[in-house]
Motif scaffolding. Structure first.
Motif, mmCIF file in Angstrom:
data_model
loop_
_atom_site.group_PDB
_atom_site.id
_atom_site.type_symbol
_atom_site.label_atom_id
_atom_site.label_comp_id
_atom_site.label_asym_id
_atom_site.label_seq_id
_atom_site.Cartn_x
_atom_site.Cartn_y
_atom_site.Cartn_z
ATOM 1 N N PRO A 126 0.800 -1.232 0.000
ATOM 2 C CA PRO A 126 0.000 0.000 0.000
ATOM 3 C C PRO A 126 0.832 1.282 0.000
ATOM 4 O O PRO A 126 0.271 2.371 0.056
ATOM 5 N N PHE A 127 2.149 1.167 -0.058
ATOM 6 C CA PHE A 127 3.002 2.345 0.038
ATOM 7 C C PHE A 127 2.915 3.193 -1.228
ATOM 8 O O PHE A 127 2.973 2.682 -2.343
ATOM 9 N N LYS A 128 2.824 4.510 -1.023
ATOM 10 C CA LYS A 128 2.804 5.436 -2.152
ATOM 11 C C LYS A 128 3.926 6.473 -2.077
ATOM 12 O O LYS A 128 4.178 7.179 -3.050
ATOM 13 N N SER A 129 4.563 6.566 -0.923
ATOM 14 C CA SER A 129 5.641 7.538 -0.759
ATOM 15 C C SER A 129 6.560 7.070 0.358
ATOM 16 O O SER A 129 6.265 6.095 1.067
ATOM 17 N N VAL A 130 7.665 7.794 0.525
ATOM 18 C CA VAL A 130 8.621 7.449 1.581
ATOM 19 C C VAL A 130 7.963 7.558 2.957
ATOM 20 O O VAL A 130 8.261 6.766 3.860
ATOM 21 N N LYS A 131 7.037 8.488 3.137
ATOM 22 C CA LYS A 131 6.361 8.639 4.423
ATOM 23 C C LYS A 131 5.645 7.367 4.861
ATOM 24 O O LYS A 131 5.495 7.096 6.049
ATOM 25 N N ASP A 132 5.226 6.577 3.876
ATOM 26 C CA ASP A 132 4.492 5.352 4.181
ATOM 27 C C ASP A 132 5.393 4.236 4.719
ATOM 28 O O ASP A 132 4.895 3.159 5.070
ATOM 29 N N LEU A 133 6.697 4.488 4.779
ATOM 30 C CA LEU A 133 7.628 3.480 5.288
ATOM 31 C C LEU A 133 7.728 3.518 6.815
ATOM 32 O O LEU A 133 8.464 2.726 7.406
ATOM 33 N N ARG A 134 7.007 4.415 7.449
ATOM 34 C CA ARG A 134 7.009 4.471 8.919
ATOM 35 C C ARG A 134 6.619 3.098 9.493
ATOM 36 O O ARG A 134 5.577 2.529 9.141
ATOM 37 N N GLY A 135 7.459 2.582 10.352
ATOM 38 C CA GLY A 135 7.197 1.305 10.996
ATOM 39 C C GLY A 135 7.447 0.082 10.131
ATOM 40 O O GLY A 135 7.236 -1.053 10.572
ATOM 41 N N LYS A 136 7.920 0.279 8.902
ATOM 42 C CA LYS A 136 8.110 -0.835 7.973
ATOM 43 C C LYS A 136 9.556 -1.344 7.967
ATOM 44 O O LYS A 136 10.478 -0.642 8.364
ATOM 45 N N ARG A 137 9.717 -2.575 7.495
ATOM 46 C CA ARG A 137 11.039 -3.201 7.367
ATOM 47 C C ARG A 137 11.669 -2.734 6.052
ATOM 48 O O ARG A 137 11.059 -2.907 4.989
ATOM 49 N N VAL A 138 12.876 -2.177 6.144
ATOM 50 C CA VAL A 138 13.514 -1.618 4.948
ATOM 51 C C VAL A 138 14.954 -2.112 4.831
ATOM 52 O O VAL A 138 15.693 -2.133 5.820
ATOM 53 N N ALA A 139 15.345 -2.500 3.629
ATOM 54 C CA ALA A 139 16.715 -2.955 3.367
ATOM 55 C C ALA A 139 17.502 -1.855 2.662
ATOM 56 O O ALA A 139 16.977 -1.141 1.799
ATOM 57 N N PHE A 140 18.751 -1.722 3.059
ATOM 58 C CA PHE A 140 19.697 -0.799 2.427
ATOM 59 C C PHE A 140 20.950 -1.585 2.045
ATOM 60 O O PHE A 140 21.136 -2.722 2.491
ATOM 61 N N GLY A 141 21.819 -0.963 1.235
ATOM 62 C CA GLY A 141 23.035 -1.644 0.805
ATOM 63 C C GLY A 141 24.225 -1.338 1.685
ATOM 64 O O GLY A 141 24.150 -1.407 2.906
ATOM 65 N N ASP A 142 25.327 -0.959 1.060
ATOM 66 C CA ASP A 142 26.560 -0.625 1.766
ATOM 67 C C ASP A 142 26.434 0.759 2.391
ATOM 68 O O ASP A 142 25.924 1.695 1.772
ATOM 69 N N VAL A 143 26.941 0.916 3.607
ATOM 70 C CA VAL A 143 26.820 2.187 4.329
ATOM 71 C C VAL A 143 27.537 3.330 3.611
ATOM 72 O O VAL A 143 27.235 4.502 3.841
ATOM 73 N N ASN A 144 28.485 3.019 2.719
ATOM 74 C CA ASN A 144 29.208 4.046 1.967
ATOM 75 C C ASN A 144 28.686 4.209 0.535
ATOM 76 O O ASN A 144 29.303 4.902 -0.269
ATOM 77 N N GLY A 160 10.531 13.745 6.605
ATOM 78 C CA GLY A 160 10.108 14.046 7.965
ATOM 79 C C GLY A 160 10.199 12.878 8.924
ATOM 80 O O GLY A 160 9.651 12.933 10.033
ATOM 81 N N LEU A 161 10.905 11.817 8.504
ATOM 82 C CA LEU A 161 11.055 10.643 9.360
ATOM 83 C C LEU A 161 12.445 10.590 9.970
ATOM 84 O O LEU A 161 13.428 10.992 9.336
ATOM 85 N N ASP A 162 12.533 10.089 11.179
ATOM 86 C CA ASP A 162 13.817 9.788 11.800
ATOM 87 C C ASP A 162 14.098 8.317 11.484
ATOM 88 O O ASP A 162 13.330 7.437 11.908
ATOM 89 N N PRO A 163 15.163 8.014 10.731
ATOM 90 C CA PRO A 163 15.404 6.622 10.316
ATOM 91 C C PRO A 163 15.451 5.635 11.476
ATOM 92 O O PRO A 163 14.927 4.526 11.364
ATOM 93 N N VAL A 164 16.049 6.041 12.581
ATOM 94 C CA VAL A 164 16.209 5.137 13.719
ATOM 95 C C VAL A 164 14.896 4.970 14.478
ATOM 96 O O VAL A 164 14.494 3.863 14.827
ATOM 97 N N ARG A 165 14.212 6.063 14.708
ATOM 98 C CA ARG A 165 12.987 6.016 15.507
ATOM 99 C C ARG A 165 11.780 5.535 14.701
ATOM 100 O O ARG A 165 10.944 4.766 15.196
ATOM 101 N N ASP A 166 11.673 5.998 13.443
ATOM 102 C CA ASP A 166 10.426 5.812 12.704
ATOM 103 C C ASP A 166 10.387 4.604 11.770
ATOM 104 O O ASP A 166 9.312 4.086 11.472
ATOM 105 N N LEU A 167 11.533 4.173 11.252
ATOM 106 C CA LEU A 167 11.517 2.960 10.438
ATOM 107 C C LEU A 167 11.368 1.762 11.358
ATOM 108 O O LEU A 167 11.723 1.812 12.540
ATOM 109 N N GLY A 168 10.845 0.664 10.805
ATOM 110 C CA GLY A 168 10.749 -0.552 11.600
ATOM 111 C C GLY A 168 12.123 -1.197 11.657
ATOM 112 O O GLY A 168 13.090 -0.607 12.110
#
Length: 303
Positions: A126-144, A160-168
């Motif tokens: 159901p996601f339509k924007s980055v804001k909809d990722l609040r509380g969701k599981r998200v994968a990223f690649g290399d930190v650099n 407007g999200l804090d990656p540590v607080r707002d992402l799942g």
């Protein structure tokens, strides 16, 4: 005695710094970031034809290797173990700041030297924007990585999200391909990676584009550059710069053989690309500073 002393000094200089003492028999060490989500052999295969063509036109030989991480490329350059490197925008800026990398050439596709990062999800999500990722599981690649971490994290902050607080759950997958794999396998709700890497996965049949969608696309990112060790002799730098500028007309070269990031066909290389255009990457790096990175990695490790 004088000849022996001269030869000995030359040998010692060569050992201490490969970028300072090149000979006709010693190939230049080229290190490539593991950026495109392909295999090590596949990444080398993408770039080998270009360097082979430069060898034919200049006589300069190259030894290509793929690093295990983005940070390893920076350390190879700054430690004098690499003469040339294919780098991400972020790793280039890191090496430039340490005084060990100079911009050599930037790939050009359809008259532009840019690429894009994005967030991808399953079609039914159901996601339509980055804001909809609040509380969701998200994968990223290399930190650099600019396109699988720094720019996507900046997009999270700008939404407007804090990656540590707002992402799942935050999953640091280590590469574009692993980030996408986590999404394909259902271990995360969304994945951050470059469009080039996603498109390569589609071309290789690893992903069915009918089953996935783009949640958000980044602003243009300066194309991953090729840099030389700043200690390389100016004459050799000039020779390489001229060879990259004329790569489309190099002996034995065909348009299909000129490939860049993600193994994608490009038109050629711009050797006059202004280094100042990487400032946009620097601004995103400022948003995702070391303190935030540390907190993100701590959260990722706690899952």
């Amino acid at each position: 005695m004088r000849h022996w002393l001269t030869a000995t000094l030359a040998t010692l200089i060569g050992i201490a710094s490969p970028a300072l003492a090149q000979t006709a028999t010693k190939p230049l060490s080229v290190v490539l970031i593991p950026a495109d989500g392909g295999t090590e052999s596949g990444t080398i295969a993408d770039y080998q034809p270009v360097f082979n063509a430069i060898t034919r036109s200049t006589g300069v030989r190259f030894d290509l290797k793929v690093a295990q991480s983005y940070g390893a490329v920076v350390e190879a350059m700054c430690g004098g173990r690499a003469d040339v490197a294919f780098m991400g925008p972020v790793t280039y800026l890191q090496a430039q700041k340490r005084g060990c990398a100079k911009l050599l050439a930037v790939g050009v596709e359809n008259g532009q030297s840019v690429y894009y990062a994005g967030f991808f999800a399953r079609k039914e999500a159901p996601f339509k924007s980055v804001k909809d990722l609040r509380g969701k599981r998200v994968a990223f690649g290399d930190v650099n990585s600019a396109s699988s971490f720094v720019f996507p994290m900046a997009m999270v902050i700008e939404a407007g999200l804090d990656p540590v607080r707002d992402l799942g759950e935050i999953r640091m997958a280590g590469s574009h391909v692993n980030s996408l794999a986590a999404l394909v396998q259902g271990r995360v709700d969304a994945a951050a990676l470059s469009f080039d890497s996603y498109e390569k996965a589609v071309r290789q049949g690893a992903v069915d584009p009918k089953k996935f969608k783009v949640i958000a696309k980044s602003s243009p990112i300066p194309y991953p550059p090729i840099a030389v060790n700043s200690r390389m002799a100016p004459k050799l730098q000039a020779k390489l710069r001229a060879a990259f500028a004329d790569i489309a007309h190099a002996p034995g070269m065909t348009p299909e053989m000129i490939r860049g990031y993600g193994g994608k066909r490009i038109d050629g290389y711009d050797v006059k690309f202004p280094a100042s255009k990487f400032n946009v990457a620097a601004s995103r790096m400022a948003l995702v500073d070391d303190d935030l990175k540390s907190r993100i990695l701590t959260k990722s490790a706690s899952r």
